[in-house]
Design an enzyme around this catalytic site. Structure first.
Site, PDB file in Angstrom:
ATOM      1  N   LYS A  85      40.323  39.564  53.801  1.00 57.43           N
ATOM      2  CA  LYS A  85      40.997  40.502  52.884  1.00 57.43           C
ATOM      3  C   LYS A  85      40.589  41.937  53.229  1.00 57.43           C
ATOM      4  O   LYS A  85      39.405  42.239  53.372  1.00 57.43           O
ATOM      5  CB  LYS A  85      40.611  40.192  51.432  1.00 57.43           C
TER       6      LYS A  85
HETATM    7  C1  E4P Z   1      42.981  38.376  44.329  1.00 58.65           C
HETATM    8  O1  E4P Z   1      42.678  38.079  45.463  1.00 58.65           O
HETATM    9  C2  E4P Z   1      42.068  39.051  43.389  1.00 58.65           C
HETATM   10  O2  E4P Z   1      40.773  38.530  43.544  1.00 58.65           O
HETATM   11  C3  E4P Z   1      42.417  38.850  41.941  1.00 58.65           C
HETATM   12  O3  E4P Z   1      43.600  38.157  41.746  1.00 58.65           O
HETATM   13  C4  E4P Z   1      42.212  40.054  41.102  1.00 58.65           C
HETATM   14  O4  E4P Z   1      42.541  39.751  39.777  1.00 58.65           O
HETATM   15  P1  E4P Z   1      42.041  40.574  38.521  1.00 58.65           P
HETATM   16  O5  E4P Z   1      43.007  41.683  38.275  1.00 58.65           O
HETATM   17  O6  E4P Z   1      42.054  39.581  37.406  1.00 58.65           O
HETATM   18  O7  E4P Z   1      40.650  41.078  38.837  1.00 58.65           O
END
Ligand code: E4P
Length: 220
Positions: A85
């Site tokens: 990522k």
């Molecule tokens: C995705 O890869 C993220 O880790 C995640 O969906 C972020 O979500 P949040 O807005 O609940 O922190």
């Protein structure tokens, strides 16, 4: 539609791995930090918990191009299941293009608009992660953004897969599947809610009590 668990919690990962309904996991620096474990140890535990066919999304913390490359290559070399990522910044897009050219699968994260997603596809991202819940949090339409990205990708035949992130409800998961995204990543509690239904429990109680009252015997 593939389903990822959005968590770095080993107990949650173990439980859903055993259930056999997840295709992988997503983590981020926040999710990794709340475990209280050293990142290296945590990653080792995740690797040994998930089977060979699962995807494991791990995020870089560098913000400049050169260090993103170093961190992404290191994460990718750890295990063939890793997708790296990288945030949707100028350096992130550039790093994505370079790393994708080396065969490293990149998930561009922190995506909040269809225009960002268009550039991610042009940078050859493997996944694009629009954060739907965080858009909804600021009263912007996350679902509209998803629909726009789907249309743009279909219009031009982009291969980048849409990973619906930042799930806030079961309704989000329903909307995701209706909008044709490739993958959803959900917190543990919503995946549990997907299969729990009070009418299933009530119906099962009824079946079993009718069976017992009739003094039935099973075949084995
Ligand atoms: C995705 O890869 C993220 O880790 C995640 O969906 C972020 O979500 P949040 O807005 O609940 O922190």
């Amino acid at each position: 539609m593939k389903i990822f668990l959005d968590s770095a919690n080993i107990d949650e990962i173990k439980e859903l791995e055993r259930l056999g309904v997840i295709d992988g996991i997503t983590t981020n620096p926040t999710l990794a930090s709340v475990t209280g474990k050293k990142f290296k140890d945590l990653v080792g535990e995740i690797f040994s918990t998930l089977s060979d066919d699962k995807i494991i999304n791990l995020e870089v913390i560098a913000t400049d191009y050169d260090n993103m490359l170093i961190q992404a290559r290191a994460l990718s070399a750890l295990d063939k299941r890793v997708v790296v990522k990288i945030p949707c910044t100028e350096d992130g897009l550039r790093a994505c293009k370079t790393l994708s050219g080396e065969g490293i699968r990149i998930n561009i994260t922190l995506v909040f608009s269809a225009m960002q997603a268009l550039l991610c596809a042009n940078a050859n991202a493997y996944y694009v992660s629009p954060f739907v819940g965080r858009l909804d949090d600021i009263s912007s339409s996350g679902i509209r953004t998803i629909d726009d990205i789907r249309t743009i990708y279909d219009n031009y035949g982009y291969k980048t897969q849409i990973l619906f992130a930042s799930v806030r409800s079961l309704e989000h998961i329903l909307q995701a599947s209706l909008s044709g995204v490739d993958i959803i990543t959900s917190p543990y509690k919503f995946i549990k809610q997907m299969y729990n239904h009070p009418l299933t429990d009530k119906g099962l109680d009824q079946f079993l009590s009718d069976w017992k009252n009739a003094n039935q015997e099973f075949i084995v």
